[in-house]
Enzyme design. Sequence first.
Site, mmCIF file in Angstrom:
data_model
loop_
_atom_site.group_PDB
_atom_site.id
_atom_site.type_symbol
_atom_site.label_atom_id
_atom_site.label_comp_id
_atom_site.label_asym_id
_atom_site.label_seq_id
_atom_site.Cartn_x
_atom_site.Cartn_y
_atom_site.Cartn_z
ATOM 1 N N TYR A 54 0.840 -1.203 0.000
ATOM 2 C CA TYR A 54 0.000 0.000 0.000
ATOM 3 C C TYR A 54 0.876 1.254 0.000
ATOM 4 O O TYR A 54 1.649 1.484 0.939
ATOM 5 C CB TYR A 54 -0.952 0.018 1.208
ATOM 6 C CG TYR A 54 -2.018 -1.080 1.186
ATOM 7 C CD1 TYR A 54 -2.191 -1.918 0.081
ATOM 8 C CD2 TYR A 54 -2.858 -1.276 2.271
ATOM 9 C CE1 TYR A 54 -3.163 -2.910 0.061
ATOM 10 C CE2 TYR A 54 -3.844 -2.274 2.263
ATOM 11 C CZ TYR A 54 -3.981 -3.084 1.154
ATOM 12 O OH TYR A 54 -4.932 -4.070 1.139
ATOM 13 N N GLN A 182 -8.823 -13.287 3.278
ATOM 14 C CA GLN A 182 -9.289 -11.917 2.986
ATOM 15 C C GLN A 182 -9.736 -11.838 1.517
ATOM 16 O O GLN A 182 -8.938 -11.558 0.635
ATOM 17 C CB GLN A 182 -8.196 -10.891 3.283
ATOM 18 C CG GLN A 182 -8.703 -9.476 3.115
ATOM 19 C CD GLN A 182 -7.796 -8.403 3.705
ATOM 20 O OE1 GLN A 182 -7.460 -7.447 3.049
ATOM 21 N NE2 GLN A 182 -7.418 -8.546 4.959
ATOM 22 N N TRP A 211 -12.945 -7.375 1.914
ATOM 23 C CA TRP A 211 -12.515 -6.060 1.404
ATOM 24 C C TRP A 211 -13.453 -5.509 0.333
ATOM 25 O O TRP A 211 -14.222 -6.244 -0.264
ATOM 26 C CB TRP A 211 -11.087 -6.082 0.907
ATOM 27 C CG TRP A 211 -10.678 -7.038 -0.184
ATOM 28 C CD1 TRP A 211 -10.180 -8.300 -0.013
ATOM 29 C CD2 TRP A 211 -10.658 -6.796 -1.605
ATOM 30 N NE1 TRP A 211 -9.864 -8.845 -1.236
ATOM 31 C CE2 TRP A 211 -10.147 -7.947 -2.232
ATOM 32 C CE3 TRP A 211 -11.009 -5.710 -2.404
ATOM 33 C CZ2 TRP A 211 -9.981 -8.062 -3.616
ATOM 34 C CZ3 TRP A 211 -10.852 -5.813 -3.795
ATOM 35 C CH2 TRP A 211 -10.347 -6.981 -4.380
ATOM 36 N N GLY A 288 -13.242 1.409 4.076
ATOM 37 C CA GLY A 288 -12.261 2.364 3.570
ATOM 38 C C GLY A 288 -12.918 3.734 3.597
ATOM 39 O O GLY A 288 -14.134 3.838 3.408
ATOM 40 N N SER A 290 -11.904 8.163 2.828
ATOM 41 C CA SER A 290 -10.910 9.217 2.611
ATOM 42 C C SER A 290 -11.268 10.466 3.402
ATOM 43 O O SER A 290 -10.546 11.451 3.366
ATOM 44 C CB SER A 290 -10.799 9.558 1.114
ATOM 45 O OG SER A 290 -12.016 10.102 0.644
#
Length: 329
Positions: A54, A182, A211, A288, A290
Amino acid sequence: MDYRYMGKTGLQLSVLSFGSWVSFHKQINDGVADELMGIAYDNGVNFFDNAEGYALGESEKMMGRVLKQKNWERSSFTISSKAFWGWRGAENKPNQHGLSRKHLVEACHEALQRLQLDYLDLYFCHRPDKGVPIEEVVWTMHNLIQQGKILYWGTSEWSGVEIMEAHRVAHQYGLIGPSVEQPQYNLLERNKIENEFLMIFKTVGMGTTIWSPLASGLLSGKYNDGVPADSRFAITGFDWLKDRWMKESYLNKIKELATLATELGITLAQLSIAWTIKNPNVTTTILGASRKEQLLENLGALPAVEKLSAEIMQKIDTITGTKPVLPEY
Ligand code: NDP
């Protein structure tokens, strides 16, 4: 927050967790990462997901700095890393990626340095490596556990056959096998969790840290009228992801799902995330975000689960048309 045992292990993970892919370093700075991890932790999140690849290692460094600053009790949270892609991008030399003993051990040491931790709670093989004997992978992971450098190990996007082969080897030599997988899981991508892995859940009993619950944001409805300039699909280098998801057929379904969510009094992102944790074979759904507003909205998926009655789940299946068809007995 609710907590679930990770498969057959004694480890309890929060049913909603938080990951750093794309956002850490590429989109957000230390200050925002600190704020987001703080919000997650204060809402009961106890699992933070990361990987060597990442932002080419910068994501782990950022998470490490935040953790140092936060100074939370080490026993109150769990951290993962994943090895496979390396962190040098196109500069990777032969042993600087993959699942050889050399790379798995070196990647573990490097992740610990970047995260400023003494051990990883979870350590994933980020993809299967066709070139490395499975015995080498299982022995290496077992030994890392023996050395106290990792506590549990897992796989990511392995096939059911590859996972079972790892378990066969572990059983043969009396080693600790993988306890968690995962995979991707969302309203548009269901086959592994709802078909391929069903036998695995019944037998070896893998936990799952799933995910892209929003298919990279598509399932929030934010792309219904095009690509916003400040979104993931607009980032340079992510055209492949945009091309993967920006399809008329998906967008039509998402508009119908949005109407259903409105009828239920929740947002589409909440409906989509709640739907993933409704499945008991999901240990934790990795969120996730931002920005703060997204994370707060997504954490609201937990109370939204009770709105997903059998009738609503049926409606969702009809709209998406993605439910795997299993043989009838
Ligand atoms: P999602 O599918 O939930 O996508 C998250 C992104 O969608 C955010 O970064 C944000 O992007 C946008 N978004 C999130 N919530 C909202 C909202 N409420 N409204 C509008 N937009 C929203 O998850 P990820 O794809 O990020 O995956 C989660 C984690 O899973 C990763 O961080 C990583 O830890 C892990 N992962 C693992 C993989 C593996 O191979 N093992 C592969 C991929 C992810 P933006 O604001 O930029 O548009």
